[in-house]
Write a protein that holds these residues in place. Structure first.
Motif: not given
Lengths: 322, 288
Positions: A42, A44-50, A52-53, A56, A294, B116, B124, B126-128, B131, B156, B159
């Motif tokens: 979670l 890596v896949l949700v919090v980090a991209p958030f 980054v979003s 950006t 974004a 979430f 999500l 877009l940033p994914l 990355i 994403t 889960l």
């Protein structure tokens, strides 16, 4: 992390008391390792991209700077200004899309709520063949959204689609109503969505109806209350909490709606049906203006927080989930 | 008195029949039209006639050749099943700890799971994507278009939802059996394997089915992260439609045949598992 009380270690291991103490400690010990994969994924896949979003949205990120986005030029709030004033080259501005999305989610919810309640009331009491009817009522909801969107694209085809043919035969509208372009596209999207999503309210209402005690109706009947009196004085007030939740969830889901307009209209969609998620998608992946995308998605999120906070508060976390 | 009650019941039965009939017509009309078009020869679809002059069963044969339908279905099955298994197993661990223990941050974790689920997928994606592109160039590997990437990004949304479902399911399983086993000296892992897992199987099946269906229905992530050979059914069917946008012919007959063929297994799964799945539908299953 591991909470083994130090006192247990002082007690001799051979005594019965000591053994019991140790076991109790083992029982209390939280197996954190079981939680690690989920929390890691979670993060890596949700919090980090958030994160980054958010970053950006303040940069000028496009197809040229994408491979090195950490060094994309910082533009401050420019993306937010653009989002609210002009939008991407192909479609509506974010502000216009906000209007479309809000209108779409509020309107569809307002339409499906009475439909779902009526359907639930129809099949609430037992009768022969009820199982078949209940399965039938689930049908529109369980069909994948992309199949539903393709079907309605066909139904709304100009000139020869079933909708135009029926409307023309009934002299209600011209054969060339153009449902898939122009202002009618919004209504085409609403109709297709209503057809597919009313069973959600229906299911929630059914669940709520099961919680109403039959005795309430019996005593109302004894007091001489009619069907409608019972409906308005017992059924609706008792359904209020469930329906409140259902309406909130429905509004949220519809705000996230992407698949339906994407497949029904293709890209770029008509501005009248350019819902926010679709607008963000076109901005990011077709005009490659990722920074602007974004910023627009963050605007979406802020708006969604209004129903989301209400929804999360209604869950009363930690009280009923023990 | 009794006569009036009976009369009232009869009146209600009539109204109910009328209502159900109206619903049935509105539900079945679009589906019926899909069936009719799926049996209409391509040359007649745009002609305006609602019923074809002859039944074109050929659409159900040719649909396998116009696009690589079998491969797309295979991709969808592989990706959705992997997503379902991953989401269910990973969520199981977190859900067990959250359902059985009180710890600081527990409330925060539950709150995060709920939050979430409300984040729009496109936000999500877009940033994914950004990355993944960076990882691709830094590590010199191909990530976009691989099954692995698609499955990971599906987590994403799968889960949080799977964890949420399983927490409420596990919380409803009585804790006494586990405590008895612990008192008898069983370790935590043994308890989970021999007591919790067998009891949780129905909940895990529902969680798997829902994660599977979420993945099966996704178009957003798949349209960006798959390529020609890994694309899912939803993207494949869309290829039929977009042929019309670029000026080509849309084979509506075949498209409807393929849509029905791909929607049918899902409908069957739902109807078979109806009783178990409805709880998940009303428990906050988000359709997007």
């Amino acid at each position: 992390m591991r909470s083994s009380p130090s006192s247990t270690q002082l007690v001799s291991r051979s005594t019965a008391k000591g053994r019991r103490e140790r076991r109790r400690a083992a029982r209390r010990r939280i197996p954190w390792w079981m939680m690690v994969p989920a929390v890691f994924l979670l993060a890596v896949l949700v919090v980090a991209p958030f994160g980054v979003s958010i970053y950006t949205s303040f940069t000028e990120l496009n197809q040229y700077t994408l491979t090195d986005w950490l060094h994309a030029p910082w533009v401050g709030l420019a993306n937010y200004v653009t989002a609210l004033t002009q939008g991407n080259a192909l479609g509506a501005s974010a502000l216009q899309s906000v209007g479309v999305s809000v209108a779409f989610s509020v309107l569809t919810t307002a339409i499906i709520t009475p439909i779902g309640i009526v359907a639930a009331l129809l099949v609430n009491k037992p009768f022969r063949g009820r199982a078949i009817v209940r399965a039938l009522f689930l049908l529109p909801y369980v069909i994948p959204v992309f199949v539903n969107a393709i079907a309605w694209r066909l139904l709304f085809m100009n000139g020869w689609g079933l909708v135009d043919q029926v409307l023309a035969a009934l002299h209600l509208a011209s054969k060339n109503t153009y449902w898939l372009i122009g202002p009618n596209s919004f209504w085409a999207m609403v109709i297709a969505d209503v057809w597919a999503s009313w069973p959600f309210i229906y299911l929630m209402t059914l669940a709520g109806l099961q919680g109403i005690s039959q005795e309430l109706y019996e005593s109302a009947d004894m007091d001489g209350a009619g069907v409608f009196r019972s409906l308005f004085s017992i059924t609706f007030p008792m359904l209020k909490p469930v329906l409140g939740l259902a309406v909130l969830l429905s509004t949220l889901n519809h705000f996230n709606n992407f698949t339906l307009p994407y497949i029904m209209f293709g890209t770029p969609p008509p501005p009248q049906a350019d819902v926010l998620p679709l607008n963000v998608y076109v901005t990011s992946f077709q005009t490659f203006n990722f920074g602007l995308g974004a910023a627009m998605s963050l605007i979406t999120l802020v708006l969604m927080m209004i129903p989301a906070v209400l929804y999360i508060r209604s869950l009363r976390l930690g009280e009923d989930m023990t | 008195m009794i006569a009036s009650v009976r009369r009232r019941r009869q009146v209600w039965a009539v109204w109910r029949a009328v209502g159900i009939l109206a619903f049935a017509c509105l539900i079945l009309a679009p589906l019926g039209y899909m069936v009719v078009v799926s049996l209409t020869p391509d040359s007649q679809v745009g002609g305006g006639a609602i019923f074809p002059t002859h039944v074109a069963w050929g659409n159900y044969v040719r649909m396998w050749g116009t696009i690589n339908l079998a491969r797309d279905i295979g991709n969808s099955l592989l990706i959705s099943a992997s997503t379902g298994v991953m989401a269910t197993l990973v969520a199981m661990g977190a859900a067990y700890v959250t359902a059985r223990f009180r710890f600081p941050g527990r409330r925060f974790f539950l709150l995060s799971l709920a939050t979430f689920q409300t984040i729009p997928g496109v936000m999500l994606l877009l940033p994914l994507f950004a990355i993944i592109v960076v990882l691709q160039t830094a590590l010199r590997v191909t990530l976009i278009g691989t099954y692995f990437t698609v499955i990971m990004t599906y987590l994403t949304f799968a889960l949080p939802f799977a964890s949420w479902l399983l927490v409420s399911y596990l919380a409803a399983i009585p804790v006494e059996l586990e405590e008895a086993a612990l008192v008898d000296g069983a370790g935590r892992l043994q308890v989970v394997r021999h007591i919790v897992l067998p009891l949780a199987v129905p909940g895990m099946v529902v969680t798997f089915v829902f994660s599977f269906l979420l993945a099966w229905g996704d178009v957003l992530f798949a349209s960006v992260l798959t390529n020609q050979s890994t694309r899912t059914l939803a993207v494949g069917l869309q290829a039929y439609v977009s042929a019309g946008e670029t000026g080509g012919d849309v084979y509506w007959g075949q498209l409807m045949a393929a849509s029905l063929a791909s929607g049918l297994p899902i409908v069957v799964i739902f109807l078979l598992l109806q009783r178990y799945i409805i709880g998940g539908l009303t428990g906050g299953a988000l359709k997007g």
